[in-house]
Design an enzyme around this catalytic site. Structure first.
Site, mmCIF file in Angstrom:
data_model
loop_
_atom_site.group_PDB
_atom_site.id
_atom_site.type_symbol
_atom_site.label_atom_id
_atom_site.label_comp_id
_atom_site.label_asym_id
_atom_site.label_seq_id
_atom_site.Cartn_x
_atom_site.Cartn_y
_atom_site.Cartn_z
ATOM 1 N N LEU A 170 0.886 -1.167 0.000
ATOM 2 C CA LEU A 170 0.000 0.000 0.000
ATOM 3 C C LEU A 170 0.924 1.217 0.000
ATOM 4 O O LEU A 170 1.979 1.189 0.640
ATOM 5 C CB LEU A 170 -0.884 0.011 1.250
ATOM 6 C CG LEU A 170 -1.959 -1.084 1.355
ATOM 7 C CD1 LEU A 170 -2.709 -0.969 2.677
ATOM 8 C CD2 LEU A 170 -2.940 -1.005 0.180
ATOM 9 N N ASP A 171 0.509 2.282 -0.663
ATOM 10 C CA ASP A 171 1.317 3.507 -0.671
ATOM 11 C C ASP A 171 1.467 4.029 0.757
ATOM 12 O O ASP A 171 0.642 3.732 1.623
ATOM 13 C CB ASP A 171 0.627 4.598 -1.512
ATOM 14 C CG ASP A 171 0.530 4.206 -2.977
ATOM 15 O OD1 ASP A 171 1.331 3.373 -3.422
ATOM 16 O OD2 ASP A 171 -0.367 4.740 -3.657
#
Ligand code: URA
Length: 243
Positions: free
Chosen positions: A102-103
């Protein structure tokens, strides 16, 4: 295996801590106090207890984390806190890693495990594992965007597979939308780029689901728990041994 290795593997403590616990007579093997770290045990047959609590040996471990923003989905980083820093000593000892990324500014469901085969299966494009994201969007998303998602959004370097865009609510005064997006792929910044391709911008991104796993309502940001038996049962669809 050696008793000290077993104890370390079970998350009782580091090798030197375990040595101290043994010296302090805090460990029993089949009800008998054992003090030597070198003692050989059979992890499938012998009953090992630490401070009276029976230990079970696990090869693979599974953690479900509600990833907060500001933390990176990696096992080590020189500049930022990583998701591993949020877990316990056992996770680090067992060398878990995040299943996909996930960013840094995305929050929500993240599975971490040391089961490489499962991770590989869940990330394989062939398996088409659906990921569901909730996004707060700057701009009004509409029917045209739903159709564009269904058709397959064209990015600079990739044409996305058909994806589902659901409009949860729209605030016309603020010119914002709350949407849910289902994608089976996992390209770099994919959701943000798909929304950008529609001329809007993701202001906040949260992952709600990955395959059969859902973000539990009662798991606070930054908190984690081990997968439940029910969740492990659900992961058997990938056909990978989990124990
Ligand atoms: N898509 C994104 O743009 N970012 C994420 O973190 C996950 C999916």
């Amino acid at each position: 295996m050696r008793l000290d290795k077993f104890l370390v593997d079970c998350g009782v403590g580091s090798r030197s801590q375990v040595k101290t616990f043994l010296k302090k007579k805090q460990v029993t093997v089949n009800g008998q106090v054992e003090t030597s770290p070198k003692t050989q045990i059979d992890e499938d047959k012998d009953q090992i207890a630490y401070l009276g609590q029976e230990l079970t040996h696990e090869t693979f471990v599974y953690y479900l984390l509600n990833k907060p923003q500001g933390v990176i989905s990696a096992t080590e980083d020189s500049r930022h806190k990583t998701v591993l820093d949020l877990l316990d000593e056992t996770a680090r000892h067992k060398q878990v890693f995040p299943v996909g990324r996930l960013d840094i500014d995305t929050h929500g469901l993240l599975l971490l495990t040391n089961n490489g085969d499962l991770a590989h299966a869940m990330l394989s494009p062939k398996k088409h594992v659906d990921k569901i994201y909730q996004a707060k969007v700057a701009g009004i998303m509409d029917e045209e965007d739903i159709l564009a998602f269904e058709k397959g959004i064209k990015l600079k370097d990739h044409t996305c597979q058909p994806a589902k865009l659901e409009i949860v609510s729209v605030d016309r005064n603020a010119s914002t939308s709350l949407v849910q997006i289902t994608i089976a792929e996992g390209k770099f910044h994919q959701v943000k780029r798909m929304v950008a391709a529609c001329g809007k911008e993701v202001a906040d991104l949260q992952r709600l689901k990955m395959g059969p796993l859902s973000l539990p309502n009662d798991l606070e940001l930054g908190d984690w728990r081990r997968l439940t038996q029910e969740e492990l049962d659900a992961l058997t669809i990938f056909g990978i041994p989990l124990a």
